[in-house]
Design a protein around this motif. Sequence first.
Motif, PDB file in Angstrom:
ATOM      1  N   ILE A 117      -3.301  -2.046   4.758  1.00 23.62           N
ATOM      2  CA  ILE A 117      -2.185  -1.096   4.779  1.00 23.62           C
ATOM      3  C   ILE A 117      -0.931  -1.726   5.372  1.00 23.62           C
ATOM      4  CG2 ILE A 117      -1.458   1.195   5.569  1.00 23.62           C
ATOM      5  CD1 ILE A 117      -3.774   1.209   3.609  1.00 23.62           C
ATOM      6  N   SER A 152       0.592   9.469   9.258  1.00 26.02           N
ATOM      7  CA  SER A 152      -0.447   8.449   9.074  1.00 26.02           C
ATOM      8  C   SER A 152      -1.399   8.378  10.256  1.00 26.02           C
ATOM      9  CB  SER A 152       0.198   7.077   8.848  1.00 26.02           C
ATOM     10  OG  SER A 152       0.937   6.666   9.984  1.00 26.02           O
ATOM     11  N   ARG A 188      -0.768   4.280   0.406  1.00 28.16           N
ATOM     12  CA  ARG A 188      -1.709   5.301   0.858  1.00 28.16           C
ATOM     13  C   ARG A 188      -1.032   6.357   1.718  1.00 28.16           C
ATOM     14  NH1 ARG A 188      -6.385   4.594   5.404  1.00 28.16           N
ATOM     15  NH2 ARG A 188      -4.522   4.688   6.690  1.00 28.16           N
ATOM     16  N   ASN A 189      -0.312   5.923   2.751  1.00 24.02           N
ATOM     17  CA  ASN A 189       0.295   6.873   3.675  1.00 24.02           C
ATOM     18  C   ASN A 189       1.387   7.690   2.999  1.00 24.02           C
ATOM     19  OD1 ASN A 189      -1.391   5.775   5.570  1.00 24.02           O
ATOM     20  ND2 ASN A 189       0.168   4.495   6.530  1.00 24.02           N
ATOM     21  N   SER A 205       0.837  -1.199   0.000  1.00 28.62           N
ATOM     22  CA  SER A 205       0.000   0.000   0.000  1.00 28.62           C
ATOM     23  C   SER A 205       0.875   1.253   0.000  1.00 28.62           C
ATOM     24  CB  SER A 205      -0.899   0.011   1.233  1.00 28.62           C
ATOM     25  OG  SER A 205      -1.552   1.251   1.364  1.00 28.62           O
ATOM     26  N   LYS A 233      -8.905  -2.254   1.753  1.00 26.65           N
ATOM     27  CA  LYS A 233      -7.479  -2.242   1.449  1.00 26.65           C
ATOM     28  C   LYS A 233      -6.680  -2.484   2.721  1.00 26.65           C
ATOM     29  CE  LYS A 233      -7.651   0.849  -2.561  1.00 26.65           C
ATOM     30  NZ  LYS A 233      -7.139   2.112  -3.164  1.00 26.65           N
TER      31      LYS A 233
END
Length: 332
Positions: free
Chosen positions: A261, A178, A117-118, A115, A259
């Motif tokens: 992470i 995060s 994302r962060n 992932s 999702k």
Amino acid sequence: MNMILHLSKPATLTAFHHQCKYKNSFKLPQIKASSFSAAPGVDLNTLQSAVAKKDSNAVKEALDQLSEEGWAKKWSSQPYVSRRRLTLEFIVNQTSLRELTSLGIKNAENLAIPSVRNDAAFLFTVVGTTGFLGVLAGQLPGDWGFFVPYLIGSISLIVLAVGSISPGLLQAAIQGFSSFFPDYQERVARHEAGHFLIAYLLGLPILGYSLDIGKENVNLIDERLEKLIYSGQLDAKELDRLAVVAMAGLAAEGLQYDKVIGQSADLFTLQRFINRSKPQLSKDQQQNLTRWAVLFAGSLIKNNKAIHEALMEAMTKKASVVECIEAIENAA
């Protein structure tokens, strides 16, 4: 949340330090006033003492004794873990994904994809913020209106350069950033509780854990397994057990979120275990082991959902290891 299960140095333990893109560190949480009460007539002092001394054999003996007395019913209640042997590539690649989806794992086909994302959110925030400040600084009078925007704009370039050349240097900042995600703490608790619970069910003693930012981990110990790992002599049976524990956090997240992470470091650690096992596994066998471990761990977590939730609550309250064990057994 990239989780790393990673081995401590020599001779006392096999420690699973789980990091969700978090720092590699471990701190045994201080024992706090108990918010959980032991069952009447149950003496947990021996167990508490063993955990405090970080004595894995003593912890196992104490839990074995409590199990014989009829209290620690969940301790080592799943001692037999056996991997299915699938040889056809079609079966390995198709059946396992269908089973993971049927279990409730969301987006099973993407579990092994790291992932970003962060990382992306951090970089977009840095670039957006510096860009906005640069525009505002452009309104300053004289030379300030030139130099200040230039300096502010260079921040983004520096961050992007560091991220490209040495991304590890940005991890502390990304980890702190995060924590602003609304699901962050719940994800961490769910992930770490997954590792904790599955290790307990499989009979691996736990000496500590942390949900603190940058220090998220569960510390599991087994001296016999440690010797096998460091000698590179893990057999299929022990590799299966470690694989299930390693994938437990990923499975716990996958059952709840679209999702995952925190999978990257867990997968990395599983690969380390695979590399220290004999006989060596082919790539197809490694893929099968990974998916099977997620399926097995996910099944245990789903079948013990109430226990997992109770453990999450206890860990969120920074309960001691013994109090977490009480939460497991009381919920059972």
